[in-house]
Design a protein around this motif. Structure first.
Motif, PDB file in Angstrom:
ATOM      1  N   GLY A  25       8.647 -12.713   7.644  1.00 47.95           N
ATOM      2  CA  GLY A  25       8.677 -11.734   8.722  1.00 47.95           C
ATOM      3  C   GLY A  25       9.389 -10.439   8.376  1.00 47.95           C
ATOM      4  O   GLY A  25       9.765  -9.693   9.267  1.00 47.95           O
ATOM      5  N   ARG A  26       9.586 -10.157   7.102  1.00 45.87           N
ATOM      6  CA  ARG A  26      10.342  -8.981   6.670  1.00 45.87           C
ATOM      7  C   ARG A  26       9.470  -8.065   5.826  1.00 45.87           C
ATOM      8  O   ARG A  26       9.600  -8.028   4.609  1.00 45.87           O
ATOM      9  N   ALA A  27       8.599  -7.311   6.436  1.00 43.99           N
ATOM     10  CA  ALA A  27       7.701  -6.422   5.706  1.00 43.99           C
ATOM     11  C   ALA A  27       8.461  -5.345   4.935  1.00 43.99           C
ATOM     12  O   ALA A  27       7.938  -4.760   3.996  1.00 43.99           O
ATOM     13  N   ASP A  28       9.717  -5.085   5.313  1.00 36.29           N
ATOM     14  CA  ASP A  28      10.500  -4.027   4.674  1.00 36.29           C
ATOM     15  C   ASP A  28      11.211  -4.478   3.400  1.00 36.29           C
ATOM     16  O   ASP A  28      11.851  -3.671   2.733  1.00 36.29           O
ATOM     17  N   VAL A  29      11.091  -5.735   3.019  1.00 35.41           N
ATOM     18  CA  VAL A  29      11.809  -6.258   1.860  1.00 35.41           C
ATOM     19  C   VAL A  29      10.874  -6.371   0.665  1.00 35.41           C
ATOM     20  O   VAL A  29       9.738  -6.819   0.787  1.00 35.41           O
ATOM     21  N   THR A  30      11.388  -5.965  -0.494  1.00 33.55           N
ATOM     22  CA  THR A  30      10.672  -6.095  -1.756  1.00 33.55           C
ATOM     23  C   THR A  30      11.576  -6.809  -2.740  1.00 33.55           C
ATOM     24  O   THR A  30      12.749  -6.464  -2.861  1.00 33.55           O
ATOM     25  N   LEU A  31      11.045  -7.784  -3.428  1.00 29.35           N
ATOM     26  CA  LEU A  31      11.802  -8.546  -4.413  1.00 29.35           C
ATOM     27  C   LEU A  31      11.090  -8.424  -5.753  1.00 29.35           C
ATOM     28  O   LEU A  31       9.871  -8.592  -5.815  1.00 29.35           O
ATOM     29  N   GLU A  32      11.844  -8.123  -6.795  1.00 30.52           N
ATOM     30  CA  GLU A  32      11.278  -7.984  -8.131  1.00 30.52           C
ATOM     31  C   GLU A  32      12.009  -8.913  -9.093  1.00 30.52           C
ATOM     32  O   GLU A  32      13.233  -9.021  -9.051  1.00 30.52           O
ATOM     33  N   PHE A  33      11.240  -9.569  -9.954  1.00 30.22           N
ATOM     34  CA  PHE A  33      11.817 -10.425 -10.976  1.00 30.22           C
ATOM     35  C   PHE A  33      10.805 -10.596 -12.099  1.00 30.22           C
ATOM     36  O   PHE A  33       9.640 -10.235 -11.956  1.00 30.22           O
ATOM     37  N   VAL A  34      11.249 -11.103 -13.227  1.00 26.77           N
ATOM     38  CA  VAL A  34      10.379 -11.345 -14.371  1.00 26.77           C
ATOM     39  C   VAL A  34      10.060 -12.830 -14.432  1.00 26.77           C
ATOM     40  O   VAL A  34      10.961 -13.667 -14.358  1.00 26.77           O
ATOM     41  N   TYR A  35       8.764 -13.131 -14.555  1.00 24.54           N
ATOM     42  CA  TYR A  35       8.310 -14.514 -14.637  1.00 24.54           C
ATOM     43  C   TYR A  35       7.106 -14.582 -15.570  1.00 24.54           C
ATOM     44  O   TYR A  35       6.125 -13.854 -15.371  1.00 24.54           O
ATOM     45  N   GLU A  36       7.185 -15.412 -16.570  1.00 20.77           N
ATOM     46  CA  GLU A  36       6.094 -15.665 -17.512  1.00 20.77           C
ATOM     47  C   GLU A  36       5.549 -14.386 -18.153  1.00 20.77           C
ATOM     48  O   GLU A  36       4.347 -14.237 -18.345  1.00 20.77           O
ATOM     49  N   GLY A  37       6.444 -13.459 -18.488  1.00 17.96           N
ATOM     50  CA  GLY A  37       6.033 -12.238 -19.165  1.00 17.96           C
ATOM     51  C   GLY A  37       5.495 -11.154 -18.250  1.00 17.96           C
ATOM     52  O   GLY A  37       4.957 -10.156 -18.716  1.00 17.96           O
ATOM     53  N   TYR A  38       5.637 -11.330 -16.953  1.00 21.98           N
ATOM     54  CA  TYR A  38       5.182 -10.333 -15.984  1.00 21.98           C
ATOM     55  C   TYR A  38       6.342  -9.865 -15.124  1.00 21.98           C
ATOM     56  O   TYR A  38       7.207 -10.666 -14.747  1.00 21.98           O
ATOM     57  N   GLU A  39       6.350  -8.584 -14.811  1.00 19.35           N
ATOM     58  CA  GLU A  39       7.246  -8.113 -13.765  1.00 19.35           C
ATOM     59  C   GLU A  39       6.517  -8.408 -12.462  1.00 19.35           C
ATOM     60  O   GLU A  39       5.406  -7.933 -12.237  1.00 19.35           O
ATOM     61  N   VAL A  40       7.135  -9.217 -11.644  1.00 24.30           N
ATOM     62  CA  VAL A  40       6.543  -9.649 -10.384  1.00 24.30           C
ATOM     63  C   VAL A  40       7.200  -8.855  -9.259  1.00 24.30           C
ATOM     64  O   VAL A  40       8.419  -8.787  -9.174  1.00 24.30           O
TER      65      VAL A  40
ATOM     66  N   VAL B 288       7.123  -8.833  -5.228  1.00 28.93           N
ATOM     67  CA  VAL B 288       6.680  -9.546  -4.031  1.00 28.93           C
ATOM     68  C   VAL B 288       7.156  -8.743  -2.834  1.00 28.93           C
ATOM     69  O   VAL B 288       8.338  -8.425  -2.717  1.00 28.93           O
ATOM     70  N   ARG B 289       6.236  -8.434  -1.941  1.00 28.50           N
ATOM     71  CA  ARG B 289       6.565  -7.654  -0.756  1.00 28.50           C
ATOM     72  C   ARG B 289       6.484  -8.543   0.475  1.00 28.50           C
ATOM     73  O   ARG B 289       5.680  -9.462   0.532  1.00 28.50           O
ATOM     74  N   GLY B 290       7.304  -8.216   1.437  1.00 28.16           N
ATOM     75  CA  GLY B 290       7.343  -8.989   2.668  1.00 28.16           C
ATOM     76  C   GLY B 290       6.039  -8.977   3.440  1.00 28.16           C
ATOM     77  O   GLY B 290       5.797  -9.838   4.282  1.00 28.16           O
ATOM     78  N   ASP B 291       5.166  -8.010   3.152  1.00 32.86           N
ATOM     79  CA  ASP B 291       3.869  -7.958   3.837  1.00 32.86           C
ATOM     80  C   ASP B 291       2.836  -8.867   3.176  1.00 32.86           C
ATOM     81  O   ASP B 291       1.672  -8.881   3.563  1.00 32.86           O
ATOM     82  N   GLY B 292       3.271  -9.625   2.140  1.00 30.09           N
ATOM     83  CA  GLY B 292       2.383 -10.589   1.506  1.00 30.09           C
ATOM     84  C   GLY B 292       1.790 -10.153   0.185  1.00 30.09           C
ATOM     85  O   GLY B 292       1.181 -10.957  -0.517  1.00 30.09           O
ATOM     86  N   ARG B 293       1.957  -8.893  -0.187  1.00 34.05           N
ATOM     87  CA  ARG B 293       1.394  -8.426  -1.455  1.00 34.05           C
ATOM     88  C   ARG B 293       2.235  -8.908  -2.630  1.00 34.05           C
ATOM     89  O   ARG B 293       3.448  -8.946  -2.563  1.00 34.05           O
ATOM     90  N   VAL B 294       1.536  -9.246  -3.720  1.00 33.61           N
ATOM     91  CA  VAL B 294       2.178  -9.613  -4.982  1.00 33.61           C
ATOM     92  C   VAL B 294       1.519  -8.772  -6.062  1.00 33.61           C
ATOM     93  O   VAL B 294       0.297  -8.773  -6.195  1.00 33.61           O
ATOM     94  N   ASP B 295       2.335  -8.039  -6.815  1.00 29.30           N
ATOM     95  CA  ASP B 295       1.829  -7.238  -7.923  1.00 29.30           C
ATOM     96  C   ASP B 295       2.445  -7.757  -9.209  1.00 29.30           C
ATOM     97  O   ASP B 295       3.634  -8.082  -9.253  1.00 29.30           O
ATOM     98  N   LEU B 296       1.630  -7.826 -10.257  1.00 32.94           N
ATOM     99  CA  LEU B 296       2.087  -8.243 -11.578  1.00 32.94           C
ATOM    100  C   LEU B 296       1.832  -7.130 -12.564  1.00 32.94           C
ATOM    101  O   LEU B 296       0.769  -6.494 -12.522  1.00 32.94           O
ATOM    102  N   SER B 297       2.783  -6.898 -13.446  1.00 31.36           N
ATOM    103  CA  SER B 297       2.555  -6.003 -14.569  1.00 31.36           C
ATOM    104  C   SER B 297       3.225  -6.617 -15.784  1.00 31.36           C
ATOM    105  O   SER B 297       4.287  -7.241 -15.668  1.00 31.36           O
ATOM    106  N   GLU B 298       2.572  -6.476 -16.931  1.00 28.70           N
ATOM    107  CA  GLU B 298       3.134  -7.065 -18.145  1.00 28.70           C
ATOM    108  C   GLU B 298       4.436  -6.359 -18.483  1.00 28.70           C
ATOM    109  O   GLU B 298       4.595  -5.175 -18.252  1.00 28.70           O
TER     110      GLU B 298
END
Length: 103
Positions: free
Chosen positions: A57-72, A74-84
């Motif tokens: 329920g927190r569309a204003d929150v963004t969390l970033e971390f590295v997992y399996e060689g990708y910068e992940v 994750v946004r509170g609105d449900g979007r997930v973006d990956l970049s190497e």
């Protein structure tokens, strides 16, 4: 959904599930294949339950971390973006909007 960590409504996927699905799609494998020993478990870099509760329920929150060689990202609105990315274990939490690269 409230900030207290409500479970996703029926038909919604949790943020932790969305991360695993995004990695599987990018890697060209079935989501059930994103498991040890080929892949590190998500909990090796972030607590999946905490991730789900934090973003509930927190569309204003963004969390970033590295997992399996990708910068992940994750946004509170449900979007997930990956970049190497290069190697490293970054973890960043940003409750603001806009460009998150200048932290």
């Amino acid at each position: 959904m409230g900030v207290s960590g409500d479970a996703p409504a029926a038909g919604e996927r949790s943020p932790s599930r969305a991360v695993v699905e995004a990695v599987a799609e990018r890697e060209g494998v079935d989501v059930t294949d994103v498991e040890p020993p080929t892949y590190d478990p998500l909990y090796a870099v972030v607590n999946p339950e905490a991730l789900d509760r934090l973003l509930a329920g927190r569309a204003d929150v963004t969390l970033e971390f590295v997992y399996e060689g990708y910068e992940v990202v994750v946004r509170g609105d449900g979007r997930v973006d990956l970049s190497e990315t290069g190697s490293g274990n970054e973890f960043r939490l940003d409750g603001s909007s806009g460009d998150h690269s200048a932290q």
